[in-house]
Design an enzyme around this catalytic site. Structure first.
Site, short mmCIF file in Angstrom:
data_model
loop_
_atom_site.label_atom_id
_atom_site.label_comp_id
_atom_site.label_asym_id
_atom_site.label_seq_id
_atom_site.Cartn_x
_atom_site.Cartn_y
_atom_site.Cartn_z
N GLU A 143 0.73 -1.11 -0.08
CA GLU A 143 0.07 -0.08 -0.10
C GLU A 143 0.87 1.11 0.04
O GLU A 143 1.71 1.43 0.93
CB GLU A 143 -0.84 0.33 1.13
CG GLU A 143 -1.82 -1.04 1.22
CD GLU A 143 -2.82 -1.12 2.45
OE1 GLU A 143 -2.94 0.06 3.09
OE2 GLU A 143 -3.44 -2.27 2.65
N ASP A 166 -5.23 8.58 10.41
CA ASP A 166 -3.97 8.03 10.73
C ASP A 166 -3.42 8.51 12.19
O ASP A 166 -3.78 9.57 12.27
CB ASP A 166 -3.07 8.41 9.80
CG ASP A 166 -3.19 7.64 8.20
OD1 ASP A 166 -3.18 6.31 8.51
OD2 ASP A 166 -3.54 8.19 7.47
#
Length: 257
Positions: free
Chosen positions: A46, A57
């Site tokens: 990824e 995140d």
């Protein structure tokens, strides 16, 4: 066949996917990290598209995105860096990024560029499912790009089945309703969630992400899915080794044994 589908067809268990942020720690290191990960038997990669407000995140990937942007990384430059990557890289490559930069680029132009450099799928955490179905899915399907959707412990069974019916490739099973970041282990509640989704017998395979960092979390994830996605731990090691992907992935895999 799309490389993501082929991977899960050929190797349905104990898969290792690695996330890193393009342009961090060095602007020019993206292609080298990808090639190094494939040489070290990573099954899927990824590639993070840096964004100024990565809401899903934790601090490690937030800082990586900030550094990448300071280094000068952009989506346009990333496509340029990956222009020849399929000359010698064969595993599935997935972009992970937020909707704003992709919309600015233009979604159809984005998909076209993905095809040109061999990107197989995209994960867009802030893409509403309704918008995906109505606007983005028809374009992605035209270019054979898999749009990977996320589920969490809070996602209803109805929505999980709806995602399963209308997506292809795999489902990204977020381990908890929190941001990314390494954890030492998964408690009984998280493992019960993994088992519950496994027992739904979905059409799509699942990969578990958020919190995978060691043998305990990797094994717990793999017990009820096709494999695990490791991001923050690898990003941390890549920074510690000043962009030396060989040392970073070697150290990470030591921790999985």
């Amino acid at each position: 066949m799309n490389r993501i589908n082929k991977l899960f067809q050929d190797s349905p268990k104990n898969l290792l996917s690695i996330y890193f942020c393009a342009g961090c720690p060095t602007l020019e290191g993206t292609a080298n990290v990808i090639r190094t990960l494939e040489r070290n038997d990573v099954h899927m990669i990824e590639i993070g598209i840096p964004f100024s407000d990565p809401m899903a995140d934790g601090i490690v990937i937030q800082n990586a995105a900030t550094q990448a942007l300071r280094n000068g990384m952009s989506l346009r430059l990333l496509f340029e860096q990956l222009r020849d990557i399929r000359n010698d890289v064969h595993i599935p490559l997935v972009f992970m990024g937020y909707l704003n930069p992709i919309m600015q680029f233009g979604f159809e132009s984005f998909c076209r560029k993905c095809v040109e450099c061999g990107i197989d799928g995209v994960i867009i955490p802030d893409l509403p499912f309704k918008d995906y179905e109505e606007t983005y899915k028809p374009i992605a399907d035209r270019y054979d790009i898999r749009v990977i959707m996320l589920i969490t412990p809070e996602t209803s069974e109805t929505r999980v089945r709806e995602i399963d019916e209308h997506t292809d490739g795999f489902i990204y099973m977020v381990s908890s309703a929190a941001t990314t970041g390494a954890q030492k282990d998964f408690d009984a509640q998280k493992q019960a969630y993994f088992k519950k989704i496994q027992d739904m017998h979905l059409r799509n395979p699942r990969m578990v992400g958020f919190g995978i960092s060691n043998k305990q979390t990797f094994d717990a994830a793999c017990a009820n899915s096709s494999g695990a996605i490791i991001g923050s731990r690898f990003v941390t090691l890549l920074n510690e080794y000043e962009g030396d992907a060989e040392k970073a992935i070697t150290q990470l895999k030591e921790g999985l044994r």
